[in-house]
Design a protein around this motif. Sequence first.
Motif, PDB file in Angstrom:
ATOM      1  N   ILE A 142     -12.938  -3.876  56.295  1.00 24.49           N
ATOM      2  CA  ILE A 142     -12.746  -5.171  55.692  1.00 24.49           C
ATOM      3  C   ILE A 142     -13.956  -5.812  56.217  1.00 24.49           C
ATOM      4  O   ILE A 142     -14.717  -5.601  57.148  1.00 24.49           O
ATOM      5  CB  ILE A 142     -11.389  -5.975  56.357  1.00 24.49           C
ATOM      6  CG1 ILE A 142     -11.484  -6.144  57.383  1.00 24.49           C
ATOM      7  CG2 ILE A 142     -10.387  -5.160  55.348  1.00 24.49           C
ATOM      8  CD1 ILE A 142      -9.948  -6.986  57.928  1.00 24.49           C
ATOM      9  N   ASN A 145     -14.838 -12.022  57.532  1.00 28.75           N
ATOM     10  CA  ASN A 145     -14.315 -13.182  56.943  1.00 28.75           C
ATOM     11  C   ASN A 145     -12.669 -12.988  56.633  1.00 28.75           C
ATOM     12  O   ASN A 145     -11.889 -14.037  56.459  1.00 28.75           O
ATOM     13  CB  ASN A 145     -14.833 -13.849  55.701  1.00 28.75           C
ATOM     14  CG  ASN A 145     -14.914 -13.061  54.595  1.00 28.75           C
ATOM     15  OD1 ASN A 145     -14.938 -12.051  54.572  1.00 28.75           O
ATOM     16  ND2 ASN A 145     -14.548 -13.552  53.207  1.00 28.75           N
ATOM     17  N   GLN A 146     -12.372 -11.470  56.587  1.00 33.37           N
ATOM     18  CA  GLN A 146     -11.053 -11.236  56.275  1.00 33.37           C
ATOM     19  C   GLN A 146     -10.244 -11.018  57.580  1.00 33.37           C
ATOM     20  O   GLN A 146      -8.881 -11.079  57.595  1.00 33.37           O
ATOM     21  CB  GLN A 146     -10.983  -9.981  55.488  1.00 33.37           C
ATOM     22  CG  GLN A 146     -11.406 -10.128  53.875  1.00 33.37           C
ATOM     23  CD  GLN A 146     -11.460  -8.767  53.456  1.00 33.37           C
ATOM     24  OE1 GLN A 146     -12.132  -7.853  53.638  1.00 33.37           O
ATOM     25  NE2 GLN A 146     -10.746  -8.711  52.312  1.00 33.37           N
ATOM     26  N   MET A 149      -7.097 -12.989  58.854  1.00 31.87           N
ATOM     27  CA  MET A 149      -5.798 -12.759  58.218  1.00 31.87           C
ATOM     28  C   MET A 149      -5.022 -11.748  59.251  1.00 31.87           C
ATOM     29  O   MET A 149      -3.589 -11.575  58.908  1.00 31.87           O
ATOM     30  CB  MET A 149      -6.057 -12.415  56.881  1.00 31.87           C
ATOM     31  CG  MET A 149      -6.314 -13.567  56.028  1.00 31.87           C
ATOM     32  SD  MET A 149      -6.564 -13.135  54.274  1.00 31.87           S
ATOM     33  CE  MET A 149      -8.097 -12.199  54.143  1.00 31.87           C
ATOM     34  N   PHE A 258      -2.234  -4.276  54.178  1.00 31.21           N
ATOM     35  CA  PHE A 258      -3.245  -5.482  54.147  1.00 31.21           C
ATOM     36  C   PHE A 258      -4.610  -4.721  53.818  1.00 31.21           C
ATOM     37  O   PHE A 258      -5.485  -5.226  52.955  1.00 31.21           O
ATOM     38  CB  PHE A 258      -3.305  -5.902  55.290  1.00 31.21           C
ATOM     39  CG  PHE A 258      -4.491  -6.834  55.558  1.00 31.21           C
ATOM     40  CD1 PHE A 258      -4.316  -8.120  55.146  1.00 31.21           C
ATOM     41  CD2 PHE A 258      -5.526  -6.569  56.499  1.00 31.21           C
ATOM     42  CE1 PHE A 258      -5.640  -9.255  55.175  1.00 31.21           C
ATOM     43  CE2 PHE A 258      -6.757  -7.427  56.583  1.00 31.21           C
ATOM     44  CZ  PHE A 258      -6.586  -8.709  55.978  1.00 31.21           C
ATOM     45  N   GLU A 261      -4.682  -4.037  49.963  1.00 29.41           N
ATOM     46  CA  GLU A 261      -4.840  -5.072  49.238  1.00 29.41           C
ATOM     47  C   GLU A 261      -5.890  -5.967  49.590  1.00 29.41           C
ATOM     48  O   GLU A 261      -6.532  -6.805  48.685  1.00 29.41           O
ATOM     49  CB  GLU A 261      -3.618  -5.974  49.128  1.00 29.41           C
ATOM     50  CG  GLU A 261      -2.146  -4.959  49.020  1.00 29.41           C
ATOM     51  CD  GLU A 261      -2.265  -4.700  47.575  1.00 29.41           C
ATOM     52  OE1 GLU A 261      -2.956  -5.246  46.543  1.00 29.41           O
ATOM     53  OE2 GLU A 261      -1.681  -3.759  47.072  1.00 29.41           O
ATOM     54  N   GLY A 262      -6.469  -6.165  50.689  1.00 28.38           N
ATOM     55  CA  GLY A 262      -7.383  -6.898  51.260  1.00 28.38           C
ATOM     56  C   GLY A 262      -6.935  -8.380  51.379  1.00 28.38           C
ATOM     57  O   GLY A 262      -7.834  -9.560  51.413  1.00 28.38           O
ATOM     58  N   ASP A 263      -5.697  -8.737  51.442  1.00 23.83           N
ATOM     59  CA  ASP A 263      -5.394 -10.135  51.237  1.00 23.83           C
ATOM     60  C   ASP A 263      -3.688  -9.908  51.859  1.00 23.83           C
ATOM     61  O   ASP A 263      -2.916  -9.104  51.801  1.00 23.83           O
ATOM     62  CB  ASP A 263      -5.055 -10.647  49.957  1.00 23.83           C
ATOM     63  CG  ASP A 263      -5.368 -12.455  50.017  1.00 23.83           C
ATOM     64  OD1 ASP A 263      -4.958 -12.717  50.855  1.00 23.83           O
ATOM     65  OD2 ASP A 263      -5.450 -12.996  48.917  1.00 23.83           O
TER      66      ASP A 263
END
Length: 263
Positions: A142, A145-146, A149, A258, A261-263
């Motif tokens: 990733i 900036n991710q 999360m 995660f 999905e990346g979110d």
Amino acid sequence: MKAQILKMLREADGYISGQQLCEKFGVSRTAVWKVIRQLQEEGYEVEAVRNKGYRIIDSPDVMTKEELESLMDTKWAGKNIVYYDEIDSTNLRIKQLGDEGAVEGTLAVADRQTAGRGRRGRSWDSPAGESISMSILLRPQITPNQAPMLTLVMACSVAEGIMDCKDVCGEQQIQIKWPNDIIIHGKKLVGILTEMSTEMTWIHYVVIGVGINVHQQTFPEELEDKASSLDLAGAQSVKRAELVAEVMKRFEIYYEQFEKEGD
């Protein structure tokens, strides 16, 4: 062999004969008996019956490499365990291992942490036998900036692991306080610290450290109104190694989701 025997005893439906263990590990009956004796000396209630074999009746609340390995039911998260009776900070140790090329999912666990680290440089001492101090190494695909999360990914995993504990009544008691705390009855139960090593656009590794108050009965005066433990919340039967394994099982599922999905 000790961790494997412990795992076999836990998973067996009844007794396991000494001969079965000898054949499984290619050792003598004397070697098997020595392991059984070690387990009994460490507080495991292992019954030995002539012509039947061994079965485990109960386990103590111990944090050892063998205990953790025998309980871990994951593909990669927590499969490589680095255990310390006492350490300054599990996050520091995992970052060192990350720099040395340790595999993703490597988990550092300490019975006592003398210089645990929190947000804004705060530190604390986690007494032996009372809490969980652990840090996991991740190498996610990733962007930097991710990465923050991932704190919530771990928070969900820890919260669900705790809610599955006996005597913790009702999920409304457990809340995630953004960004990195879990509270029970309005008091802090868990702290999470996520750190990473990055370049401008990619990540070398991420470290997530988790501290869970389990058996503490008292806290320093300045924390009495702010902190709690599972014992104080009525969950005195929680065994720390079992909770670590439960959290890792959930984290593996949520982390893979995660990443997808990346979110």
